[in-house]
Design an enzyme around this catalytic site. Structure first.
Site, PDB file in Angstrom:
ATOM      1  N   CYS A  93      32.118  38.046  34.639  1.00 52.72           N
ATOM      2  CA  CYS A  93      32.478  39.459  34.680  1.00 52.72           C
ATOM      3  C   CYS A  93      31.267  40.297  34.315  1.00 52.72           C
ATOM      4  CB  CYS A  93      33.616  39.713  33.697  1.00 52.72           C
ATOM      5  SG  CYS A  93      34.100  41.441  33.605  1.00 52.72           S
ATOM      6  N   GLU A 138      40.266  41.979  39.061  1.00 54.94           N
ATOM      7  CA  GLU A 138      40.125  43.442  38.964  1.00 54.94           C
ATOM      8  C   GLU A 138      41.436  44.107  38.530  1.00 54.94           C
ATOM      9  OE1 GLU A 138      37.224  44.349  38.851  1.00 54.94           O
ATOM     10  OE2 GLU A 138      36.232  42.743  39.937  1.00 54.94           O
ATOM     11  N   HIS A 141      41.689  43.943  34.925  1.00 52.58           N
ATOM     12  CA  HIS A 141      40.886  45.017  34.312  1.00 52.58           C
ATOM     13  C   HIS A 141      41.696  46.314  34.229  1.00 52.58           C
ATOM     14  CE1 HIS A 141      36.788  43.747  33.558  1.00 52.58           C
ATOM     15  NE2 HIS A 141      36.641  43.221  34.762  1.00 52.58           N
TER      16      HIS A 141
END
Ligand code: ZN
Length: 173
Positions: A93, A138, A141
Site C-alpha cells: 500500500c 481501495e 480504504h
C-alpha cells in the site's frame, strides 16, 4: 498532486463521505487531482481519497492496473454486490511503506462492484485477478481500513515490527 498519507496517520481510519453530485466542479477537480497523483506515483495501481491529504475525503477511488497506464477506472461510491472464491495474494500500500512492507491478504477471487463513473453513470463491473484485488483494497480504504488490518494477529504484529524498523531507518536518513 495530492500528498499521500502514511501509516500510522490516524486520518487513514476516516471513512469517506458519499458523493452526492458527481458532476459538481469540486468533485471533478478531486478526481483530476487523484488521477494526476496516481500517474505521477511510481508503481501505483490505485488510490483512495481517504489516503490522500483531503480535508473531507469523498468516496472516490482511481485505479489503473494496466502496464501502459492507459486503462483508468474511477469508482465513485463503490459497493461490492457479489463476490466468490478466495485468494491469498501479496499486497502493498502506498500508505504503508510499499518499498519495504507487503503481506498476503485473503480476498474474494471474483467480485461484482457497483459504482458511479466519472460521468455520474451507474456501472456494474465484474472483475477478477489483480483488478479485483485492487478494488477490494481501495474500498477498504474508503471504509477506513488498511490491508494490514486484515492480517492475522501474528502477521500483524510482525508487520508492525517491520514498520517500526522502517520508520526508524527512514528517520535516521
Ligand atoms: Zn492502499
Amino acid at each position: 498532486m495530492v500528498a499521500i498519507l502514511s501509516y500510522p496517520n490516524k486520518r487513514l481510519n476516516n471513512k469517506a463521505r458519499t458523493v452526492e453530485d458527481v458532476l459538481a466542479p469540486d468533485v471533478q477537480a478531486v478526481i483530476k487531482d487523484m488521477f494526476e497523483t496516481l500517474y505521477s506515483t511510481e508503481n501505483c495501481a490505485g488510490l483512495a481519497a481517504t489516503q490522500l491529504d483531503f480535508e473531507e475525503p469523498l468516496a472516490i477511488t482511481v485505479i489503473d492496473v494496466s502496464e501502459e497506464k492507459d486503462q483508468p477506472y474511477c469508482l465513485i461510491n463503490p459497493e461490492i454486490i457479489a463476490s466468490e472464491g478466495e485468494t491469498n495474494e501479496p499486497e502493498a500500500c502506498m500508505s504503508v511503506y510499499p518499498s519495504y512492507v507487503s503481506d498476503s491478504v485473503k480476498r474474494a477471487e471474483k467480485i461484482t462492484v457497483r459504482y458511479l463513473n466519472q460521468q455520474g453513470e451507474q456501472v456494474e463491473l465484474a472483475a477478477d485477478g489483480f483488478l479485483a484485488k485492487c478494488i477490494q483494497h481501495e474500498i477498504d480504504h474508503l471504509n477506513g481500513y488498511l490491508y494490514i488490518d486484515r492480517l492475522s494477529k501474528l502477521k500483524r504484529s510482525r508487520a508492525d515490527k517491520k514498520i517500526a524498523k522502517v520508520r526508524r531507518f527512514l528517520e535516521s536518513e
